[in-house]
Design an enzyme around this catalytic site. Structure first.
Site, mmCIF file in Angstrom:
data_model
loop_
_atom_site.group_PDB
_atom_site.id
_atom_site.type_symbol
_atom_site.label_atom_id
_atom_site.label_comp_id
_atom_site.label_asym_id
_atom_site.label_seq_id
_atom_site.Cartn_x
_atom_site.Cartn_y
_atom_site.Cartn_z
ATOM 1 N N CYS A 110 5.113 2.501 -1.056
ATOM 2 C CA CYS A 110 3.957 3.365 -1.307
ATOM 3 C C CYS A 110 3.553 4.203 -0.098
ATOM 4 O O CYS A 110 2.646 5.032 -0.197
ATOM 5 C CB CYS A 110 2.771 2.526 -1.776
ATOM 6 S SG CYS A 110 3.103 1.635 -3.311
ATOM 7 N N HIS B 68 -6.062 4.088 0.614
ATOM 8 C CA HIS B 68 -4.980 3.755 -0.312
ATOM 9 C C HIS B 68 -5.586 3.261 -1.625
ATOM 10 O O HIS B 68 -5.160 3.686 -2.693
ATOM 11 C CB HIS B 68 -4.076 2.705 0.320
ATOM 12 C CG HIS B 68 -2.802 2.475 -0.405
ATOM 13 N ND1 HIS B 68 -1.941 3.494 -0.752
ATOM 14 C CD2 HIS B 68 -2.225 1.333 -0.870
ATOM 15 C CE1 HIS B 68 -0.890 3.000 -1.394
ATOM 16 N NE2 HIS B 68 -1.045 1.689 -1.485
ATOM 17 N N HIS C 52 -1.791 5.207 -9.850
ATOM 18 C CA HIS C 52 -1.042 4.921 -8.622
ATOM 19 C C HIS C 52 0.357 5.505 -8.765
ATOM 20 O O HIS C 52 1.178 5.000 -9.518
ATOM 21 C CB HIS C 52 -0.979 3.409 -8.397
ATOM 22 C CG HIS C 52 -0.442 3.021 -7.052
ATOM 23 N ND1 HIS C 52 0.011 3.935 -6.125
ATOM 24 C CD2 HIS C 52 -0.287 1.801 -6.462
ATOM 25 C CE1 HIS C 52 0.415 3.305 -5.041
ATOM 26 N NE2 HIS C 52 0.242 2.008 -5.224
#
Length: 418
Positions: free
Chosen positions: A181, A315, A349
Protein backbone atom coordinates in the site's frame (compact mmCIF):
# COMPACT_ATOMS: atom_id res chain seq x y z
CA UNK A 1 17.07 20.65 -7.32
CA UNK A 2 13.39 21.48 -6.87
CA UNK A 3 10.93 19.02 -8.43
CA UNK A 4 7.42 20.27 -9.13
CA UNK A 5 4.09 18.79 -10.22
CA UNK A 6 2.72 20.23 -13.46
CA UNK A 7 -0.01 17.73 -14.29
CA UNK A 8 -2.34 15.33 -12.50
CA UNK A 9 -4.45 12.49 -13.86
CA UNK A 10 -6.79 10.78 -11.42
CA UNK A 11 -9.66 8.35 -11.61
CA UNK A 12 -11.52 6.97 -8.60
CA UNK A 13 -14.98 5.70 -7.74
CA UNK A 14 -15.88 9.40 -7.39
CA UNK A 15 -14.82 10.25 -10.97
CA UNK A 16 -11.86 12.05 -12.51
CA UNK A 17 -9.72 14.65 -10.73
CA UNK A 18 -12.08 17.62 -10.60
CA UNK A 19 -15.19 15.48 -10.12
CA UNK A 20 -13.56 13.45 -7.37
CA UNK A 21 -12.42 16.61 -5.59
CA UNK A 22 -15.84 18.27 -5.72
CA UNK A 23 -17.68 15.15 -4.55
CA UNK A 24 -15.10 14.60 -1.84
CA UNK A 25 -15.53 18.12 -0.50
CA UNK A 26 -19.30 17.58 -0.39
CA UNK A 27 -18.80 14.45 1.70
CA UNK A 28 -19.98 11.96 -0.92
CA UNK A 29 -18.80 8.36 -1.07
CA UNK A 30 -18.27 6.17 -4.11
CA UNK A 31 -18.79 3.02 -2.06
CA UNK A 32 -21.80 0.88 -3.00
CA UNK A 33 -22.94 -2.71 -2.51
CA UNK A 34 -21.77 -4.88 -5.42
CA UNK A 35 -21.53 -8.54 -6.36
CA UNK A 36 -19.06 -8.62 -9.27
CA UNK A 37 -18.48 -12.38 -8.92
CA UNK A 38 -21.40 -14.75 -8.61
CA UNK A 39 -19.44 -17.15 -6.40
CA UNK A 40 -18.86 -14.44 -3.77
CA UNK A 41 -21.43 -12.62 -1.67
CA UNK A 42 -22.37 -8.97 -2.13
CA UNK A 43 -20.25 -6.53 -0.21
CA UNK A 44 -19.37 -2.81 -0.22
CA UNK A 45 -16.90 -1.90 -2.97
CA UNK A 46 -15.72 1.31 -4.61
CA UNK A 47 -15.99 0.48 -8.30
CA UNK A 48 -15.32 3.02 -11.04
CA UNK A 49 -18.10 1.55 -13.16
CA UNK A 50 -20.61 -1.26 -12.80
CA UNK A 51 -18.00 -4.02 -13.07
CA UNK A 52 -14.28 -4.33 -12.28
CA UNK A 53 -12.07 -2.20 -14.50
CA UNK A 54 -9.22 -3.45 -16.69
CA UNK A 55 -5.77 -2.28 -15.55
CA UNK A 56 -4.48 -1.18 -18.96
CA UNK A 57 -7.69 0.72 -19.69
CA UNK A 58 -7.34 2.53 -16.38
CA UNK A 59 -3.66 3.34 -16.93
CA UNK A 60 -4.39 4.80 -20.35
CA UNK A 61 -7.17 7.01 -19.03
CA UNK A 62 -5.17 8.36 -16.09
CA UNK A 63 -2.07 8.83 -18.26
CA UNK A 64 -3.98 10.74 -20.93
CA UNK A 65 -5.49 13.05 -18.33
CA UNK A 66 -2.10 13.75 -16.73
CA UNK A 67 -0.40 14.59 -20.03
CA UNK A 68 -3.25 16.83 -21.13
CA UNK A 69 -3.38 18.56 -17.75
CA UNK A 70 0.34 19.34 -18.06
CA UNK A 71 -0.25 20.77 -21.56
CA UNK A 72 2.34 18.48 -23.12
CA UNK A 73 2.48 17.27 -26.71
CA UNK A 74 3.44 13.72 -27.62
CA UNK A 75 5.84 12.09 -28.14
CA UNK A 76 7.89 12.57 -24.97
CA UNK A 77 11.03 10.55 -25.79
CA UNK A 78 13.12 11.59 -22.77
CA UNK A 79 10.39 11.26 -20.13
CA UNK A 80 10.97 8.82 -17.29
CA UNK A 81 8.18 6.46 -16.27
CA UNK A 82 7.65 5.25 -12.70
CA UNK A 83 4.24 3.60 -12.40
CA UNK A 84 3.60 1.07 -9.66
CA UNK A 85 0.82 -1.33 -8.75
CA UNK A 86 0.65 -3.76 -5.84
CA UNK A 87 -1.71 -6.13 -7.67
CA UNK A 88 -0.68 -5.52 -11.27
CA UNK A 89 -2.36 -7.92 -13.67
CA UNK A 90 -3.66 -10.26 -10.98
CA UNK A 91 -7.18 -10.11 -12.43
CA UNK A 92 -5.90 -11.23 -15.83
CA UNK A 93 -3.80 -14.00 -14.30
CA UNK A 94 -6.74 -15.28 -12.25
CA UNK A 95 -8.86 -15.35 -15.39
CA UNK A 96 -6.07 -17.12 -17.25
CA UNK A 97 -5.83 -19.76 -14.55
CA UNK A 98 -9.61 -20.18 -14.43
CA UNK A 99 -9.87 -20.58 -18.20
CA UNK A 100 -6.95 -22.99 -18.18
CA UNK A 101 -8.59 -25.17 -15.53
CA UNK A 102 -11.90 -25.12 -17.38
CA UNK A 103 -10.40 -26.11 -20.73
CA UNK A 104 -8.19 -28.69 -19.09
CA UNK A 105 -11.18 -30.30 -17.37
CA UNK A 106 -13.08 -30.31 -20.66
CA UNK A 107 -10.14 -31.91 -22.42
CA UNK A 108 -9.78 -34.51 -19.67
CA UNK A 109 -13.48 -35.33 -19.87
CA UNK A 110 -13.33 -35.80 -23.65
CA UNK A 111 -10.21 -37.97 -23.35
CA UNK A 112 -11.86 -40.10 -20.70
CA UNK A 113 -14.98 -40.51 -22.84
CA UNK A 114 -12.88 -41.55 -25.81
CA UNK A 115 -10.78 -43.86 -23.71
CA UNK A 116 -13.91 -45.45 -22.28
CA UNK A 117 -15.17 -46.26 -25.76
CA UNK A 118 -11.79 -47.56 -26.95
CA UNK A 119 -11.00 -49.55 -23.86
CA UNK A 120 -14.40 -50.90 -23.00
CA UNK A 121 -13.91 -54.24 -21.37
CA UNK A 122 -10.29 -53.58 -20.33
CA UNK A 123 -9.37 -53.97 -16.70
CA UNK A 124 -8.78 -51.18 -14.18
CA UNK A 125 -5.05 -51.93 -14.15
CA UNK A 126 -4.64 -51.07 -17.80
CA UNK A 127 -6.75 -47.92 -17.42
CA UNK A 128 -4.56 -46.60 -14.59
CA UNK A 129 -1.56 -46.44 -16.93
CA UNK A 130 -2.97 -43.28 -18.52
CA UNK A 131 -1.70 -39.95 -17.15
CA UNK A 132 -3.22 -36.51 -17.54
CA UNK A 133 -1.21 -33.41 -18.39
CA UNK A 134 -0.06 -31.59 -15.24
CA UNK A 135 0.13 -27.84 -14.82
CA UNK A 136 3.94 -28.03 -14.81
CA UNK A 137 3.95 -29.66 -18.25
CA UNK A 138 1.88 -26.94 -19.94
CA UNK A 139 2.41 -25.82 -22.68
CA UNK A 140 2.65 -29.04 -24.68
CA UNK A 141 1.53 -29.71 -28.25
CA UNK A 142 -1.77 -31.26 -27.19
CA UNK A 143 -2.37 -29.26 -23.99
CA UNK A 144 -5.33 -26.91 -23.65
CA UNK A 145 -3.77 -23.50 -22.98
CA UNK A 146 -6.00 -20.41 -23.06
CA UNK A 147 -3.59 -18.11 -24.88
CA UNK A 148 -0.30 -18.09 -26.78
CA UNK A 149 2.90 -17.85 -24.74
CA UNK A 150 3.67 -14.41 -26.15
CA UNK A 151 0.49 -12.96 -24.66
CA UNK A 152 1.42 -14.18 -21.18
CA UNK A 153 4.33 -11.72 -21.25
CA UNK A 154 1.80 -8.86 -21.30
CA UNK A 155 0.82 -9.80 -17.73
CA UNK A 156 4.27 -9.47 -16.17
CA UNK A 157 4.27 -6.99 -13.24
CA UNK A 158 6.09 -4.18 -15.04
CA UNK A 159 4.07 -4.23 -18.26
CA UNK A 160 1.67 -1.51 -17.13
CA UNK A 161 4.59 0.91 -16.90
CA UNK A 162 5.89 -0.33 -20.25
CA UNK A 163 2.47 0.26 -21.82
CA UNK A 164 2.57 3.86 -20.55
CA UNK A 165 6.04 4.37 -22.04
CA UNK A 166 4.82 3.09 -25.40
CA UNK A 167 1.77 5.32 -25.27
CA UNK A 168 3.82 8.53 -24.88
CA UNK A 169 6.76 7.42 -27.04
CA UNK A 170 9.25 7.40 -24.17
CA UNK A 171 12.59 5.64 -24.46
CA UNK A 172 13.72 6.88 -21.06
CA UNK A 173 14.03 4.85 -17.84
CA UNK A 174 10.99 2.77 -16.85
CA UNK A 175 10.45 1.61 -13.26
CA UNK A 176 7.54 -0.33 -11.78
CA UNK A 177 7.75 -0.28 -7.96
CA UNK A 178 5.76 -2.70 -5.82
CA UNK A 179 5.63 -1.84 -2.11
CA UNK A 180 2.15 -2.96 -1.06
CA UNK A 181 0.00 0.00 0.00
CA UNK A 182 3.05 2.30 0.02
CA UNK A 183 3.58 1.82 -3.73
CA UNK A 184 2.19 5.21 -4.80
CA UNK A 185 4.53 7.26 -2.62
CA UNK A 186 7.48 4.98 -3.46
CA UNK A 187 6.83 5.61 -7.17
CA UNK A 188 6.78 9.39 -6.76
CA UNK A 189 9.96 9.23 -4.68
CA UNK A 190 11.80 7.20 -7.30
CA UNK A 191 10.74 9.63 -10.03
CA UNK A 192 12.03 12.55 -7.97
CA UNK A 193 15.36 10.72 -7.71
CA UNK A 194 15.49 10.27 -11.49
CA UNK A 195 15.10 14.02 -11.98
CA UNK A 196 17.46 15.05 -9.20
CA UNK A 197 20.22 12.74 -10.43
CA UNK A 198 19.91 14.11 -13.95
CA UNK A 199 18.67 10.93 -15.63
CA UNK A 200 15.74 12.92 -16.98
CA UNK A 201 14.20 16.35 -16.51
CA UNK A 202 10.65 15.07 -16.59
CA UNK A 203 8.94 11.92 -15.35
CA UNK A 204 5.42 10.56 -15.07
CA UNK A 205 4.90 8.83 -11.75
CA UNK A 206 2.23 7.37 -9.54
CA UNK A 207 0.27 4.16 -9.13
CA UNK A 208 -2.80 2.52 -10.63
CA UNK A 209 -4.75 -0.36 -9.15
CA UNK A 210 -7.48 -2.71 -10.37
CA UNK A 211 -7.70 -4.99 -7.32
CA UNK A 212 -11.28 -6.25 -7.44
CA UNK A 213 -10.63 -9.95 -8.09
CA UNK A 214 -12.03 -13.15 -6.56
CA UNK A 215 -8.69 -14.02 -4.94
CA UNK A 216 -8.15 -10.55 -3.45
CA UNK A 217 -11.68 -10.41 -2.04
CA UNK A 218 -11.52 -13.95 -0.70
CA UNK A 219 -8.07 -13.45 0.81
CA UNK A 220 -8.85 -10.21 2.63
CA UNK A 221 -12.19 -11.63 3.73
CA UNK A 222 -10.49 -14.66 5.28
CA UNK A 223 -8.16 -12.27 7.11
CA UNK A 224 -11.16 -10.43 8.55
CA UNK A 225 -9.91 -7.14 7.10
CA UNK A 226 -12.94 -6.20 4.99
CA UNK A 227 -15.89 -4.12 6.17
CA UNK A 228 -19.42 -5.46 5.92
CA UNK A 229 -21.20 -2.12 5.67
CA UNK A 230 -18.84 0.76 4.87
CA UNK A 231 -15.48 2.38 5.47
CA UNK A 232 -15.20 4.63 8.54
CA UNK A 233 -11.56 5.68 9.07
CA UNK A 234 -10.58 6.52 12.66
CA UNK A 235 -14.15 5.98 13.81
CA UNK A 236 -14.78 4.38 17.17
CA UNK A 237 -16.92 1.76 15.42
CA UNK A 238 -14.74 1.18 12.35
CA UNK A 239 -15.08 -2.32 10.93
CA UNK A 240 -12.37 -2.69 8.26
CA UNK A 241 -11.54 -1.39 4.81
CA UNK A 242 -13.46 -1.41 1.55
CA UNK A 243 -11.59 -2.30 -1.62
CA UNK A 244 -11.60 0.35 -4.33
CA UNK A 245 -10.32 0.87 -7.85
CA UNK A 246 -8.41 3.88 -9.06
CA UNK A 247 -5.12 5.55 -9.74
CA UNK A 248 -3.28 8.84 -9.93
CA UNK A 249 -0.35 9.82 -12.13
CA UNK A 250 1.68 13.01 -11.91
CA UNK A 251 3.82 14.86 -14.39
CA UNK A 252 6.96 15.78 -12.44
CA UNK A 253 9.51 18.22 -13.81
CA UNK A 254 12.51 20.12 -12.63
CA UNK A 255 11.36 23.56 -11.52
CA UNK A 256 13.67 25.07 -14.12
CA UNK A 257 12.06 23.18 -16.99
CA UNK A 258 8.53 23.91 -15.74
CA UNK A 259 9.18 27.64 -15.50
CA UNK A 260 10.98 27.75 -18.83
CA UNK A 261 7.94 26.37 -20.63
CA UNK A 262 5.48 28.42 -18.57
CA UNK A 263 3.74 25.41 -17.04
CA UNK A 264 1.21 25.74 -14.25
CA UNK A 265 2.54 24.32 -11.00
CA UNK A 266 0.40 22.53 -8.41
CA UNK A 267 3.20 22.36 -5.88
CA UNK A 268 6.58 20.81 -5.24
CA UNK A 269 7.81 17.54 -3.77
CA UNK A 270 9.67 18.81 -0.74
CA UNK A 271 10.85 15.47 0.58
CA UNK A 272 10.00 11.88 1.37
CA UNK A 273 10.88 9.12 3.81
CA UNK A 274 10.84 5.38 3.13
CA UNK A 275 11.49 2.60 5.65
CA UNK A 276 10.57 -0.99 6.41
CA UNK A 277 9.70 -2.62 9.73
CA UNK A 278 11.38 -5.97 8.92
CA UNK A 279 8.92 -7.39 11.42
CA UNK A 280 5.42 -8.69 10.59
CA UNK A 281 3.78 -9.58 7.29
CA UNK A 282 0.45 -7.92 8.01
CA UNK A 283 0.79 -5.93 11.24
CA UNK A 284 2.70 -2.76 12.08
CA UNK A 285 5.72 -2.89 14.37
CA UNK A 286 4.72 -2.28 17.99
CA UNK A 287 5.94 1.16 18.97
CA UNK A 288 6.17 2.29 15.34
CA UNK A 289 9.95 2.89 15.40
CA UNK A 290 10.40 2.44 11.63
CA UNK A 291 7.26 4.39 10.74
CA UNK A 292 8.43 7.27 12.93
CA UNK A 293 11.82 7.12 11.20
CA UNK A 294 10.12 7.46 7.79
CA UNK A 295 8.25 10.59 8.87
CA UNK A 296 11.37 12.10 10.45
CA UNK A 297 13.39 11.37 7.28
CA UNK A 298 10.68 13.04 5.25
CA UNK A 299 10.65 16.19 7.39
CA UNK A 300 14.45 16.41 7.46
CA UNK A 301 14.74 16.11 3.68
CA UNK A 302 12.02 18.75 3.33
CA UNK A 303 13.91 21.15 5.64
CA UNK A 304 10.76 21.37 7.74
CA UNK A 305 9.78 20.76 11.33
CA UNK A 306 6.61 18.98 12.41
CA UNK A 307 5.04 22.33 13.37
CA UNK A 308 5.34 23.44 9.72
CA UNK A 309 2.83 20.81 8.56
CA UNK A 310 -0.66 22.21 8.03
CA UNK A 311 -2.47 19.06 6.89
CA UNK A 312 -1.97 15.30 7.22
CA UNK A 313 -3.55 13.00 4.68
CA UNK A 314 -3.50 9.84 6.76
CA UNK A 315 -3.40 6.27 5.49
CA UNK A 316 -6.55 5.69 7.56
CA UNK A 317 -7.74 2.28 6.33
CA UNK A 318 -10.46 1.90 9.01
CA UNK A 319 -8.89 -1.30 10.32
CA UNK A 320 -8.42 -1.64 14.06
CA UNK A 321 -4.64 -1.98 13.95
CA UNK A 322 -3.74 0.60 11.30
CA UNK A 323 -5.83 3.43 12.65
CA UNK A 324 -4.67 2.93 16.23
CA UNK A 325 -1.03 2.67 15.15
CA UNK A 326 -1.29 5.73 12.90
CA UNK A 327 -3.16 7.87 15.43
CA UNK A 328 -0.46 7.19 18.03
CA UNK A 329 2.22 8.14 15.52
CA UNK A 330 0.49 11.43 14.67
CA UNK A 331 -0.02 12.24 18.36
CA UNK A 332 3.65 11.59 19.04
CA UNK A 333 5.18 13.52 16.13
CA UNK A 334 2.85 16.42 15.27
CA UNK A 335 1.36 19.37 17.11
CA UNK A 336 -2.09 18.91 18.57
CA UNK A 337 -3.92 21.27 16.21
CA UNK A 338 -2.78 19.80 12.88
CA UNK A 339 -5.70 18.85 10.62
CA UNK A 340 -6.05 15.14 9.82
CA UNK A 341 -8.17 13.36 7.25
CA UNK A 342 -8.41 10.04 5.42
CA UNK A 343 -10.30 9.93 2.13
CA UNK A 344 -10.75 6.15 1.96
CA UNK A 345 -14.32 6.48 3.23
CA UNK A 346 -15.03 8.12 -0.13
CA UNK A 347 -12.72 6.31 -2.59
CA UNK A 348 -12.32 2.97 -0.86
CA UNK A 349 -8.87 1.50 -0.28
CA UNK A 350 -7.09 1.41 -3.63
CA UNK A 351 -4.15 -0.47 -2.12
CA UNK A 352 -0.96 0.46 -4.03
CA UNK A 353 -2.62 3.51 -5.57
CA UNK A 354 -3.90 4.91 -2.27
CA UNK A 355 -0.81 7.03 -1.60
CA UNK A 356 -0.96 8.47 -5.11
CA UNK A 357 -4.61 9.45 -4.62
CA UNK A 358 -3.70 10.94 -1.26
CA UNK A 359 -0.88 12.98 -2.79
CA UNK A 360 -3.26 14.29 -5.46
CA UNK A 361 -5.76 15.40 -2.81
CA UNK A 362 -2.94 17.11 -0.90
CA UNK A 363 -2.02 19.05 -4.06
CA UNK A 364 -5.67 20.03 -4.54
CA UNK A 365 -5.69 21.25 -0.94
CA UNK A 366 -2.67 23.42 -1.72
CA UNK A 367 -4.32 24.75 -4.86
CA UNK A 368 -7.71 25.58 -3.38
CA UNK A 369 -6.73 26.06 0.28
CA UNK A 370 -9.42 23.59 1.28
CA UNK A 371 -9.24 20.48 3.44
CA UNK A 372 -11.17 17.33 2.42
CA UNK A 373 -13.33 15.63 5.06
CA UNK A 374 -12.84 12.26 6.69
CA UNK A 375 -15.87 10.79 4.92
CA UNK A 376 -17.71 8.13 6.90
CA UNK A 377 -16.62 9.28 10.33
CA UNK A 378 -19.48 9.40 12.83
CA UNK A 379 -17.77 9.21 16.22
CA UNK A 380 -14.02 9.89 16.34
CA UNK A 381 -12.08 7.18 18.11
CA UNK A 382 -9.01 9.31 18.80
CA UNK A 383 -8.17 12.78 20.14
CA UNK A 384 -7.04 14.35 16.86
CA UNK A 385 -8.26 17.34 14.86
CA UNK A 386 -10.14 15.35 12.24
CA UNK A 387 -11.64 17.24 9.30
CA UNK A 388 -15.32 16.33 9.76
CA UNK A 389 -16.59 18.64 7.01
CA UNK A 390 -14.68 20.38 4.22
CA UNK A 391 -13.16 23.57 5.51
CA UNK A 392 -10.97 26.37 4.25
CA UNK A 393 -7.50 26.67 5.72
CA UNK A 394 -4.06 28.07 5.06
CA UNK A 395 -2.22 25.10 3.57
CA UNK A 396 1.48 25.58 2.87
CA UNK A 397 2.78 22.08 3.56
CA UNK A 398 0.87 18.81 3.53
CA UNK A 399 2.13 15.35 4.40
CA UNK A 400 0.71 12.14 2.96
CA UNK A 401 1.28 8.87 4.82
CA UNK A 402 1.13 5.27 3.57
CA UNK A 403 1.72 2.01 5.42
CA UNK A 404 1.73 -1.34 3.63
CA UNK A 405 1.86 -5.05 4.34
CA UNK A 406 5.36 -6.29 5.01
CA UNK A 407 5.98 -3.22 7.14
CA UNK A 408 6.36 -0.71 4.31
CA UNK A 409 6.31 2.89 5.60
CA UNK A 410 6.20 5.95 3.36
CA UNK A 411 5.73 9.66 3.91
CA UNK A 412 5.88 12.54 1.46
CA UNK A 413 5.62 16.32 1.90
CA UNK A 414 3.97 18.40 -0.79
CA UNK A 415 4.35 22.17 -0.57
CA UNK A 416 3.27 25.32 -2.29
CA UNK A 417 6.05 27.12 -4.11
CA UNK A 418 8.43 28.49 -1.54
Amino acid sequence: MDVVVTGIGLVSALGTLDGSWKRLLSGESGIRQHQPFIELERRPLALIGTKPVDLITLIRQVLTDAVQDANLTLPLPDCGIVIGSSRGFQANLELLASEGRGKKEEGRRKREEGRGKREEGRGKKEEDREFSITDSQCPMPNAQCPMPNSQFVNFLPHMGAIAAARAIGSTGPVLAPMAACATGIWSIARAVDLIRTGECQRAIAGAVEAPITPLTLAGFSRMGALANNGCYPFDENREGFVLGEGGALFVLESAELARRRGAKIYGQISGFGLTNDACHANAPELGGKSAIAAVNQCLKRSNLAAVDIDFIHAHGTATELNDRHEALLIEKLFHRGVAVSSTKGATGHTLGASGALGAAFCLMSLKYQMLPPCVGMKKPGFELDFVRCARSAIVRNAVCLSFGFGGQNAAIVLSGER
